[in-house]
Design a protein around this motif. Structure first.
Motif, PDB file in Angstrom:
ATOM      1  N   ALA A  20       0.777   0.365 -19.512  1.00  0.00           N
ATOM      2  CA  ALA A  20       0.104  -0.829 -19.994  1.00  0.00           C
ATOM      3  C   ALA A  20      -0.370  -1.716 -18.856  1.00  0.00           C
ATOM      4  O   ALA A  20      -1.300  -2.490 -19.010  1.00  0.00           O
ATOM      5  N   ALA A  21       0.239  -1.596 -17.694  1.00  0.00           N
ATOM      6  CA  ALA A  21      -0.055  -2.494 -16.598  1.00  0.00           C
ATOM      7  C   ALA A  21      -1.230  -2.057 -15.746  1.00  0.00           C
ATOM      8  O   ALA A  21      -1.855  -2.866 -15.102  1.00  0.00           O
ATOM      9  N   ALA A  22      -1.512  -0.801 -15.719  1.00  0.00           N
ATOM     10  CA  ALA A  22      -2.504  -0.301 -14.770  1.00  0.00           C
ATOM     11  C   ALA A  22      -3.888  -0.275 -15.374  1.00  0.00           C
ATOM     12  O   ALA A  22      -4.103   0.280 -16.429  1.00  0.00           O
ATOM     13  N   SER A  23      -4.831  -0.890 -14.674  1.00  0.00           N
ATOM     14  CA  SER A  23      -6.203  -0.821 -15.123  1.00  0.00           C
ATOM     15  C   SER A  23      -6.884   0.395 -14.505  1.00  0.00           C
ATOM     16  O   SER A  23      -7.929   0.813 -14.964  1.00  0.00           O
ATOM     17  N   GLU A  24      -6.333   0.932 -13.446  1.00  0.00           N
ATOM     18  CA  GLU A  24      -6.843   2.138 -12.810  1.00  0.00           C
ATOM     19  C   GLU A  24      -5.998   3.321 -13.279  1.00  0.00           C
ATOM     20  O   GLU A  24      -5.045   3.171 -14.005  1.00  0.00           O
ATOM     21  N   SER A  25      -6.341   4.513 -12.810  1.00  0.00           N
ATOM     22  CA  SER A  25      -5.588   5.686 -13.201  1.00  0.00           C
ATOM     23  C   SER A  25      -4.200   5.713 -12.557  1.00  0.00           C
ATOM     24  O   SER A  25      -3.311   6.380 -13.041  1.00  0.00           O
ATOM     25  N   HIS A  26      -4.023   4.993 -11.465  1.00  0.00           N
ATOM     26  CA  HIS A  26      -2.696   4.863 -10.851  1.00  0.00           C
ATOM     27  C   HIS A  26      -2.649   3.592 -10.013  1.00  0.00           C
ATOM     28  O   HIS A  26      -3.665   3.015  -9.681  1.00  0.00           O
ATOM     29  N   TRP A  27      -1.427   3.169  -9.704  1.00  0.00           N
ATOM     30  CA  TRP A  27      -1.242   1.911  -8.984  1.00  0.00           C
ATOM     31  C   TRP A  27      -1.405   2.114  -7.493  1.00  0.00           C
ATOM     32  O   TRP A  27      -0.779   2.977  -6.899  1.00  0.00           O
ATOM     33  N   GLN A  28      -2.222   1.262  -6.900  1.00  0.00           N
ATOM     34  CA  GLN A  28      -2.413   1.236  -5.454  1.00  0.00           C
ATOM     35  C   GLN A  28      -2.281  -0.209  -5.017  1.00  0.00           C
ATOM     36  O   GLN A  28      -2.740  -1.112  -5.713  1.00  0.00           O
ATOM     37  N   PHE A  29      -1.680  -0.428  -3.857  1.00  0.00           N
ATOM     38  CA  PHE A  29      -1.546  -1.782  -3.340  1.00  0.00           C
ATOM     39  C   PHE A  29      -1.342  -1.729  -1.838  1.00  0.00           C
ATOM     40  O   PHE A  29      -1.102  -0.680  -1.263  1.00  0.00           O
ATOM     41  N   GLU A  30      -1.455  -2.873  -1.221  1.00  0.00           N
ATOM     42  CA  GLU A  30      -1.280  -3.010   0.210  1.00  0.00           C
ATOM     43  C   GLU A  30       0.086  -3.622   0.477  1.00  0.00           C
ATOM     44  O   GLU A  30       0.533  -4.482  -0.280  1.00  0.00           O
ATOM     45  N   VAL A  31       0.764  -3.179   1.532  1.00  0.00           N
ATOM     46  CA  VAL A  31       2.046  -3.745   1.941  1.00  0.00           C
ATOM     47  C   VAL A  31       1.861  -4.346   3.334  1.00  0.00           C
ATOM     48  O   VAL A  31       1.316  -3.691   4.224  1.00  0.00           O
ATOM     49  N   ASP A  63       1.994  -5.383  10.705  1.00  0.00           N
ATOM     50  CA  ASP A  63       1.263  -4.199  10.259  1.00  0.00           C
ATOM     51  C   ASP A  63       1.038  -4.224   8.750  1.00  0.00           C
ATOM     52  O   ASP A  63       1.833  -4.771   7.994  1.00  0.00           O
ATOM     53  N   THR A  64      -0.038  -3.584   8.337  1.00  0.00           N
ATOM     54  CA  THR A  64      -0.404  -3.443   6.935  1.00  0.00           C
ATOM     55  C   THR A  64      -0.576  -1.958   6.641  1.00  0.00           C
ATOM     56  O   THR A  64      -1.095  -1.233   7.487  1.00  0.00           O
ATOM     57  N   PHE A  65      -0.120  -1.524   5.473  1.00  0.00           N
ATOM     58  CA  PHE A  65      -0.344  -0.132   5.097  1.00  0.00           C
ATOM     59  C   PHE A  65      -0.626  -0.038   3.608  1.00  0.00           C
ATOM     60  O   PHE A  65      -0.289  -0.938   2.847  1.00  0.00           O
ATOM     61  N   ASP A  66      -1.277   1.027   3.207  1.00  0.00           N
ATOM     62  CA  ASP A  66      -1.612   1.256   1.807  1.00  0.00           C
ATOM     63  C   ASP A  66      -0.520   2.071   1.136  1.00  0.00           C
ATOM     64  O   ASP A  66      -0.023   3.033   1.709  1.00  0.00           O
ATOM     65  N   MET A  67      -0.168   1.676  -0.084  1.00  0.00           N
ATOM     66  CA  MET A  67       0.815   2.398  -0.876  1.00  0.00           C
ATOM     67  C   MET A  67       0.124   2.844  -2.154  1.00  0.00           C
ATOM     68  O   MET A  67      -0.662   2.105  -2.726  1.00  0.00           O
ATOM     69  N   ASP A  68       0.423   4.045  -2.586  1.00  0.00           N
ATOM     70  CA  ASP A  68      -0.198   4.604  -3.784  1.00  0.00           C
ATOM     71  C   ASP A  68       0.882   5.330  -4.577  1.00  0.00           C
ATOM     72  O   ASP A  68       1.447   6.307  -4.102  1.00  0.00           O
ATOM     73  N   PHE A  69       1.167   4.835  -5.800  1.00  0.00           N
ATOM     74  CA  PHE A  69       2.200   5.453  -6.633  1.00  0.00           C
ATOM     75  C   PHE A  69       1.716   6.759  -7.246  1.00  0.00           C
ATOM     76  O   PHE A  69       2.496   7.518  -7.786  1.00  0.00           O
ATOM     77  N   ASN A  70       0.423   6.984  -7.246  1.00  0.00           N
ATOM     78  CA  ASN A  70      -0.184   8.193  -7.822  1.00  0.00           C
ATOM     79  C   ASN A  70       0.035   8.340  -9.318  1.00  0.00           C
ATOM     80  O   ASN A  70      -0.104   9.427  -9.855  1.00  0.00           O
ATOM     81  N   HIS A  71       0.401   7.264 -10.002  1.00  0.00           N
ATOM     82  CA  HIS A  71       0.537   7.252 -11.462  1.00  0.00           C
ATOM     83  C   HIS A  71       0.702   5.824 -11.918  1.00  0.00           C
ATOM     84  O   HIS A  71       0.792   4.910 -11.100  1.00  0.00           O
ATOM     85  N   SER A 100      -1.056  -6.567  -6.010  1.00  0.00           N
ATOM     86  CA  SER A 100      -2.220  -6.056  -5.283  1.00  0.00           C
ATOM     87  C   SER A 100      -1.894  -6.049  -3.788  1.00  0.00           C
ATOM     88  O   SER A 100      -2.333  -5.172  -3.061  1.00  0.00           O
ATOM     89  N   THR A 101      -1.093  -7.046  -3.361  1.00  0.00           N
ATOM     90  CA  THR A 101      -0.572  -7.082  -1.997  1.00  0.00           C
ATOM     91  C   THR A 101       0.909  -7.443  -2.067  1.00  0.00           C
ATOM     92  O   THR A 101       1.280  -8.416  -2.716  1.00  0.00           O
ATOM     93  N   LEU A 102       1.746  -6.640  -1.412  1.00  0.00           N
ATOM     94  CA  LEU A 102       3.193  -6.856  -1.366  1.00  0.00           C
ATOM     95  C   LEU A 102       3.544  -7.319   0.038  1.00  0.00           C
ATOM     96  O   LEU A 102       3.186  -6.661   1.017  1.00  0.00           O
ATOM     97  N   TYR A 103       4.222  -8.477   0.163  1.00  0.00           N
ATOM     98  CA  TYR A 103       4.602  -9.034   1.460  1.00  0.00           C
ATOM     99  C   TYR A 103       6.085  -8.809   1.697  1.00  0.00           C
ATOM    100  O   TYR A 103       6.916  -9.209   0.885  1.00  0.00           O
ATOM    101  N   MET A 104       6.415  -8.184   2.793  1.00  0.00           N
ATOM    102  CA  MET A 104       7.781  -7.826   3.156  1.00  0.00           C
ATOM    103  C   MET A 104       8.309  -8.835   4.187  1.00  0.00           C
ATOM    104  O   MET A 104       7.715  -9.008   5.244  1.00  0.00           O
ATOM    105  N   PHE A 105       9.406  -9.495   3.853  1.00  0.00           N
ATOM    106  CA  PHE A 105      10.075 -10.431   4.759  1.00  0.00           C
ATOM    107  C   PHE A 105      11.466  -9.890   5.076  1.00  0.00           C
ATOM    108  O   PHE A 105      11.857  -8.860   4.542  1.00  0.00           O
ATOM    109  N   GLU A 106      12.249 -10.597   5.903  1.00  0.00           N
ATOM    110  CA  GLU A 106      13.579 -10.120   6.288  1.00  0.00           C
ATOM    111  C   GLU A 106      14.533  -9.983   5.098  1.00  0.00           C
ATOM    112  O   GLU A 106      15.413  -9.153   5.131  1.00  0.00           O
TER     113      GLU A 106
END
Length: 112
Positions: A20-31, A63-71, A100-106
């Protein structure tokens, strides 16, 4: 420095993500690593078990990287664990339907 990695995790039909959450065929986001420490592991929890490490290289601060759940099936909220090169780590729930963007802190993850 900007690092682009594609992380793909093979998830069984018992995955923990929601269609229900995905508007695309799978979830992709930036970390984005907003911490001051390189990250060495990014794991998700399903069926009471932590996944394999999603990242293959250490993610330096800034650093920034792309994450793709593939579903995009299962529950939106997934327990996520981050490990750092200094041995510290934390885990928290993430609503991947809203990321859409996930921010990683300590000691936390935030997203937009």
């Amino acid at each position: 420095m900007l690092i682009r990695l594609t992380a793909a995790l093979a998830i069984s039909s018992f995955a923990v993500f929601s269609p229900a959450a995905a508007s695309e065929s799978h979830w992709q986001f930036e970390v984005v690593n907003k911490s001051e420490t390189p990250a060495t592991e990014f794991r998700t929890k399903e069926d009471g078990e932590w996944s394999e490490n999603w990242i293959s290289a250490r993610i330096e601060p800034g650093d920034t990287f792309d994450m793709d759940f593939n579903h995009s099936d299962g529950d939106c909220v997934v327990r996520t664990q981050i490990h750092f090169v200094d041995g510290s780590y934390f885990d928290t729930d993430v609503d991947y339907c809203k990321v859409s963007t996930l921010y990683m802190f300590e000691n936390k993850l935030t997203w937009e």
